[in-house]
Design an enzyme around this catalytic site. Structure first.
Site, mmCIF file in Angstrom:
data_model
loop_
_atom_site.group_PDB
_atom_site.id
_atom_site.type_symbol
_atom_site.label_atom_id
_atom_site.label_comp_id
_atom_site.label_asym_id
_atom_site.label_seq_id
_atom_site.Cartn_x
_atom_site.Cartn_y
_atom_site.Cartn_z
ATOM 1 C CG HIS A 198 -5.661 -3.246 1.078
ATOM 2 N ND1 HIS A 198 -5.152 -2.243 0.286
ATOM 3 C CD2 HIS A 198 -6.365 -4.045 0.238
ATOM 4 C CE1 HIS A 198 -5.535 -2.414 -0.966
ATOM 5 N NE2 HIS A 198 -6.269 -3.510 -1.017
ATOM 6 C CD GLN A 219 -7.463 -4.710 -4.439
ATOM 7 O OE1 GLN A 219 -7.097 -4.733 -3.273
ATOM 8 N NE2 GLN A 219 -8.505 -5.408 -4.860
ATOM 9 C CB CYS A 254 -0.897 -0.015 1.237
ATOM 10 S SG CYS A 254 -1.668 1.564 1.612
ATOM 11 C CD GLU A 255 0.067 5.173 -4.194
ATOM 12 O OE1 GLU A 255 -0.576 6.204 -4.382
ATOM 13 O OE2 GLU A 255 0.690 4.592 -5.101
ATOM 14 C CG HIS A 256 -2.488 5.627 0.764
ATOM 15 N ND1 HIS A 256 -3.636 4.987 0.332
ATOM 16 C CD2 HIS A 256 -2.232 6.586 -0.148
ATOM 17 C CE1 HIS A 256 -4.061 5.555 -0.774
ATOM 18 N NE2 HIS A 256 -3.227 6.515 -1.092
ATOM 19 C CG HIS A 257 -0.869 3.528 6.063
ATOM 20 N ND1 HIS A 257 -2.068 3.572 5.383
ATOM 21 C CD2 HIS A 257 -0.971 4.446 7.056
ATOM 22 C CE1 HIS A 257 -2.868 4.468 5.946
ATOM 23 N NE2 HIS A 257 -2.218 5.007 6.961
ATOM 24 C CB CYS A 280 -3.032 0.124 5.483
ATOM 25 S SG CYS A 280 -4.052 -0.055 4.015
#
Length: 225
Positions: free
Chosen positions: A182, A154, A113-116, A184
């Site tokens: 995910h 995704q 996941c590119e956010h976390h 996250c």
């Protein structure tokens, strides 16, 4: 902007996905450094993070962690960022004139996941209808793996897989469904360990409800051997 304000904005935004293009956002100079140079720089950053957290990097269990993490980032879990690593998906003439859809399902998928920067783990299911060419089955797995090995959302991953196979096969008739967990969501934040995320992309003939239904029925076939 100070850090406190940034943290408040991130908290207000939550885990919502911000849509952009289907291209992974990369700077123009993304590949000017070699893998070794990147590993050396990331090693220093990881060491600084661990030191800031108060970890004792002289401990035998921890002292090699900065190097391991840096190597993992560059050469493993984010290896799909580099275009030189894109799999060469050779195509072949459809000499046996197979005209139905071909489905490759239950492709194991590991992404991040590119956010976390936490893992995404799941299955991808791909189908296409030949317009005169076919591609090796393992190449479909490799395409999934290549686009998964980068910081991702995704939705983008699903679209990238379809667009690449459309390009390789010379047909719009490609579909992909991904069902993934995910971490996250599962291991932080709401910590819902049971939920998963399903995304889909249907091109060409797969936009037809009957063809789409056939593909989804194939996915649900029991293939325990």
């Amino acid at each position: 902007m100070d850090l406190e304000k940034q943290l408040k904005e991130i908290q207000a935004h939550g885990d919502n996905h911000i849509g952009s293009s289907t291209d992974t956002p990369l700077r123009p100079d993304a590949f000017e450094l070699s893998d070794i140079e990147k590993i050396a720089l990331i090693k220093k950053d990881v060491k600084n993070i661990m030191n800031t957290l108060g970890l004792d990097l002289t401990d035998d269990s921890l002292k090699g962690t900065p190097t391991r993490v840096a190597k993992m980032f560059v050469q493993e879990i984010f290896a799909g960022l580099h275009p030189d690593r894109k799999p060469k998906a050779s195509t072949f003439e459809n000499k046996y004139k197979y005209g139905e859809m071909l489905v490759e399902k239950n492709i194991t998928l590991y992404s991040t996941c590119e956010h976390h920067l936490l893992p995404i783990v799941g299955k991808a299911h791909i189908a296409y209808i030949s317009s005169g060419t076919v591609v090796g089955l393992s190449k479909m797995n490799r395409v999934v793996d290549y686009f998964a090995k980068r910081p991702q959302v995704q939705e983008r991953l699903t679209m990238q897989i379809v667009e690449e196979l459309q390009r390789v096969l010379g047909t719009e008739d490609v579909a992909c469904v991904i069902d993934a967990k995910h971490l996250c969501v599962n291991s932080r934040g709401i910590r819902d360990i049971d939920s998963s995320t399903v995304t889909s992309e249907f091109g060409g003939k797969f936009k037809d409800p009957q063809t789409r239904r056939e593909f989804l029925d194939y996915i649900n076939l029991d293939t325990e051997f």
